[in-house]
Scaffold this active site. Structure first.
Site, short mmCIF file in Angstrom:
data_model
loop_
_atom_site.label_atom_id
_atom_site.label_comp_id
_atom_site.label_asym_id
_atom_site.label_seq_id
_atom_site.Cartn_x
_atom_site.Cartn_y
_atom_site.Cartn_z
N LYS A 243 -14.08 -32.34 -61.17
CA LYS A 243 -14.54 -32.94 -62.43
C LYS A 243 -16.07 -33.06 -62.43
O LYS A 243 -16.71 -32.96 -61.37
CB LYS A 243 -13.92 -34.33 -62.58
CG LYS A 243 -14.39 -35.32 -61.53
CD LYS A 243 -13.72 -36.66 -61.69
CE LYS A 243 -14.21 -37.62 -60.62
NZ LYS A 243 -13.46 -38.87 -60.64
N ARG B 215 -7.59 -48.73 -65.14
CA ARG B 215 -8.39 -47.66 -65.73
C ARG B 215 -7.49 -46.89 -66.68
O ARG B 215 -7.71 -46.86 -67.85
CB ARG B 215 -8.93 -46.77 -64.62
CG ARG B 215 -10.27 -46.23 -64.94
CD ARG B 215 -11.07 -45.92 -63.72
NE ARG B 215 -10.59 -44.74 -63.02
CZ ARG B 215 -11.24 -44.19 -62.01
NH1 ARG B 215 -12.36 -44.72 -61.57
NH2 ARG B 215 -10.76 -43.14 -61.41
N TYR C 292 -48.64 -32.44 -56.40
CA TYR C 292 -47.74 -32.40 -57.56
C TYR C 292 -46.61 -31.43 -57.26
O TYR C 292 -46.86 -30.28 -56.92
CB TYR C 292 -48.53 -31.99 -58.81
CG TYR C 292 -49.54 -33.05 -59.18
CD1 TYR C 292 -49.27 -33.94 -60.21
CD2 TYR C 292 -50.73 -33.20 -58.45
CE1 TYR C 292 -50.17 -34.96 -60.52
CE2 TYR C 292 -51.64 -34.20 -58.75
CZ TYR C 292 -51.35 -35.08 -59.78
OH TYR C 292 -52.24 -36.08 -60.07
#
Ligand SMILES: *Cc1c(COP(=O)(O)O)cnc(C)c1O
Length: 376
Positions: A36, A141, A271
């Site tokens: 999932k 749930r 950076y």
């Protein structure tokens, strides 16, 4: 070709090694790989394909779109693909045709499934869908409450007698938060299984545990254990490294040093080409590090398209590879450490790596790996 600004490298050999370890650990119970949420950011189709190539015969999809995408990608019907969460008004016909196993939490859901089955039942090749009846054992749930359970089971048995469905499995989901709570959930579940069998349902497969309890507790494994996090090498209980429980993190997040600025007093800011737009949590700043040439540099700021590491005296140059998290083989932190240090789960961090970050698959048993093994 230059390296991308940021990429998630998915190591299919690490995945295969985790699956082999977990399969052995839960045996004789079966391992269901839960893909999932795009396999928590790892890519549900490539991950499921690799799992199937390595002998996994059970995949958890959550929703039907994911389940159908797996079938379309060639996951054959010798592999169980289970879906269990549906929007209201879900059309079950494609799922029944594709032989997706269906989790069922209520009589209303069952009715939608049997309606679709009835419409398809006169067509050649119709096979009644296999049901995994879901009991709520305390998580609230989804799943039928203990009070609603006999009615759900009886309705499924009646639909089976009408040739519309096949009862096959019973399951629940446990909290995995406390041992006592999980033990009570196990007891309630086994009572539910007994009730289902008395009412005439086939319960060939019983499943309730996920990564955490499934690896720690033999008594909760029953016939099948559903795992997501551990398959990707992210420990789902406290106080262990992946290696200590036999796992290797599957995802490495890589970026590049784009520019380096002197800050004075021997310090500089570099950076790095990954930001919160790529899914790096903003609160990584001040908490976790990026690793360049095997050295960890604390992350000072996370902007949308880049982050800043500050460092004393290190020689960093544009183009240097920066590893944010990975298995640790280049000195970097694991995503589990990132989760711990930023107040979330490693699972959440990989899941939120943005779609714009390309996934690069390495290793695995696909055509490339097979060709390599044969010296091509
Ligand atoms: C997500 C999920 C799992 C897998 O959970 P992990 O903790 O990642 O192993 C198992 N079962 C169900 C029902 C789930 O929703």
């Amino acid at each position: 070709m230059s390296a991308p600004l940021v990429e998630a490298v998915i190591d299919l050999d690490a995945l295969a090694s985790n699956l082999a370890h977990l399969t052995r650990s839960v045996a004789p119970a079966q391992l269901m790989v839960v893909v999932k949420a795009d396999a928590y950011g790892h890519g549900s189709v490539p991950v499921a394909r690799e799992a199937v190539a390595r002998g996994i015969r059970s995949i958890g999809a959550l929703d039907l779109d994911t389940a159908l995408a797996l079938r379309a990608a060639g996951v054959g019907d010798d592999v169980t693909v289970l879906a269990w969460l549906y929007p209201p008004g879900q059309d079950f016909e494609p799922a029944i045709r594709a032989r997706i196993d269906l989790g069922v939490s209520s009589v209303a859901e069952l009715d939608e499934i049997t309606d679709a089955a009835r419409r398809l039942s006169r067509q050649p090749g119709f096979l009644p869908p296999r049901l995994h009846l879901k009991l709520d054992t305390g998580l609230h749930r989804n799943g039928a409450t203990a009070a609603d359970w006999p009615a759900l089971v009886s309705a499924a048995v009646a639909a089976e007698r009408a040739g519309l469905v096949r009862t096959h499995a019973a399951w629940t989901h446990i909290a995995e938060a406390s041992e006592e709570e999980d033990t009570r959930a196990l007891e309630r579940f086994l009572e539910g299984v007994a009730v289902a069998r008395r009412l005439g349902a086939t319960v060939a497969v019983r499943h309730l545990a996920a990564s955490s309890a499934g690896l720690r507790r033999e008594d909760v494994r029953l016939d099948l254990v559903r795992m997501g996090g551990h398959c990707w090498g992210i420990p789902s209980f406290d106080g262990v490294t992946p290696a200590q429980i036999g796992l290797t993190p599957v995802m490495t997040l890589r970026a590049q040093v784009l520019a380096v600025r002197e800050l004075g007093e021997g310090r500089c800011a570099a950076y790095v080409s990954a930001g919160y737009g790529d899914g790096v949590p903003r609160n990584a700043a001040g908490r976790v590090a990026a690793t360049v040439h095997g050295v960890r540099h604390p992350i000072a700021r996370v902007e949308r398209d880049h982050l800043v590491i500050e460092t004393a005296g290190a020689e960093l140059e544009p183009g240097d590879a920066a590893v944010l998290f990975g298995p640790g083989s280049e000195g970097e932190q694991t995503v589990r450490e990132w989760g711990d240090l930023t107040g979330t789960l490693g699972d959440e961090i990989t899941t939120r790596i943005a779609a714009r970050v390309p996934r690069r698959y390495v290793g695995g048993s696909g055509p490339a790996a097979v060709a390599e093994a044969h010296g091509a």
